[in-house]
Design a protein around this motif. Structure first.
Motif, PDB file in Angstrom:
ATOM      1  N   ALA A 147       0.820  -1.214   0.000  1.00 13.42           N
ATOM      2  CA  ALA A 147       0.000   0.000   0.000  1.00 13.42           C
ATOM      3  C   ALA A 147       0.853   1.263   0.000  1.00 13.42           C
ATOM      4  N   ASP A 148       2.076   1.187   0.502  1.00 15.37           N
ATOM      5  CA  ASP A 148       2.947   2.366   0.527  1.00 15.37           C
ATOM      6  C   ASP A 148       3.955   2.364  -0.623  1.00 15.37           C
ATOM      7  N   ASP A 149       3.639   1.675  -1.702  1.00 16.45           N
ATOM      8  CA  ASP A 149       4.513   1.608  -2.869  1.00 16.45           C
ATOM      9  C   ASP A 149       4.837   3.004  -3.387  1.00 16.45           C
ATOM     10  N   VAL A 150       6.110   3.227  -3.736  1.00 16.87           N
ATOM     11  CA  VAL A 150       6.522   4.548  -4.223  1.00 16.87           C
ATOM     12  C   VAL A 150       7.017   4.511  -5.668  1.00 16.87           C
ATOM     13  N   LEU A 151       7.185   3.312  -6.237  1.00 15.08           N
ATOM     14  CA  LEU A 151       7.747   3.209  -7.583  1.00 15.08           C
ATOM     15  C   LEU A 151       6.697   3.047  -8.672  1.00 15.08           C
ATOM     16  N   HIS A 152       5.582   2.389  -8.334  1.00 14.35           N
ATOM     17  CA  HIS A 152       4.502   2.181  -9.313  1.00 14.35           C
ATOM     18  C   HIS A 152       5.033   1.528 -10.594  1.00 14.35           C
ATOM     19  N   THR A 153       5.741   0.432 -10.406  1.00 11.87           N
ATOM     20  CA  THR A 153       6.368  -0.259 -11.529  1.00 11.87           C
ATOM     21  C   THR A 153       5.361  -1.140 -12.250  1.00 11.87           C
ATOM     22  N   GLU A 154       5.343  -1.038 -13.552  1.00 13.65           N
ATOM     23  CA  GLU A 154       4.505  -1.908 -14.367  1.00 13.65           C
ATOM     24  C   GLU A 154       5.371  -3.039 -14.925  1.00 13.65           C
ATOM     25  N   VAL A 155       5.046  -4.266 -14.550  1.00 13.37           N
ATOM     26  CA  VAL A 155       5.830  -5.438 -14.956  1.00 13.37           C
ATOM     27  C   VAL A 155       5.015  -6.232 -15.976  1.00 13.37           C
ATOM     28  N   PRO A 156       5.425  -6.260 -17.231  1.00  9.45           N
ATOM     29  CA  PRO A 156       4.690  -7.044 -18.240  1.00  9.45           C
ATOM     30  C   PRO A 156       4.668  -8.530 -17.886  1.00  9.45           C
TER      31      PRO A 156
END
Length: 240
Positions: A147-156
């Motif tokens: 919930a406290d993610d700061v990168l918001h990485t999209e992993v295909p």
């Protein structure tokens, strides 16, 4: 012919040491006035300086310099959440934040450094065989997003977790340690939550996290400028 000038010397002038000088010797000398010493400078009044810091920020070296230069100004370190870091600026003098921060004319922001993203996995994972990873290497992996993610990485081609997002990064890494999935975080957070049963590798093509110094412009004080100077590496004698 005898000289009848008596105590007079040549030209009729009285000799030194005559009655006039003897009379002067009998007078009391004036007592010299004692020299006034300058009043001692009063010590500066003690005050406090409030520094906010998001998880993973490491202000230790700057705090050490601050305490050497301003021992009379106590520094209070407060941990602030990334989700509420803008609101936290109302309660501290300056803060180490993660960009982006809500931008406005009343907030001053100075970018400091970027953090590499890393993949945290269980220590026995096959992913540890590589020295570093790319997003393509995570295809088919369960990627946990706290919930406290700061990168918001999209992993295909990643597999979404079958459970609710962990409340924070610490809980996400504990889940990874149990052998479930991986989590992508800035390197400082991986180090802050390091465990013997997990490992991490740099994610070469993942998003980086920028740490910055932020404060309200209306709260720009001499102490704030001093801390900014310390962060920028100015010496005690450097001009602002």
């Amino acid at each position: 012919m005898a000289n009848g000038s008596g105590s007079r010397g040549r030209g009729g002038a009285p000799r030194r040491g005559g009655p006039a000088r003897a009379a002067a010797k009998g007078r009391p000398r004036p007592t010299p006035k004692p020299s006034r010493r300058p009043e001692p400078t009063p010590p500066p009044e003690p005050r406090a300086f409030r520094l906010g810091a998001v998880p993973g920020a490491t202000p230790g070296k700057w705090i050490g310099v601050w305490r050497e230069r301003l021992p009379h100004v106590s520094l209070e370190l407060r941990e602030i959440a990334v989700a509420s870091q803008r609101d936290a600026l109302d309660e501290v003098d300056v803060a180490l934040v993660r960009l982006p921060v809500e931008s406005s004319d009343d907030v001053h922001v100075i970018e400091l450094y970027e953090e590499l993203p890393v993949v945290v996995m269980v220590a026995e994972s096959h992913l540890t065989a590589a020295e570093e990873l790319a997003l393509a290497d995570l295809a088919g992996e369960v990627v946990i997003v706290p919930a406290d993610d700061v990168l918001h990485t999209e992993v295909p081609d990643a597999v979404p977790p079958a459970f609710a997002p962990p409340a924070d990064t610490a809980e996400a890494i504990a889940t990874v340690a149990a052998g479930v999935g991986v989590v992508i975080v800035p390197m400082s957070l991986a180090r802050a939550h390091q465990r013997r049963d997990v490992d991490y590798r740099v994610l070469t093509d993942g998003p980086r996290s920028t740490v910055a110094l932020a404060w309200l412009r209306e709260r720009t004080t001499e102490d704030v400028e001093t801390f900014v100077g310390i962060v920028r590496g100015r010496t005690a004698r450097s001009s602002r």
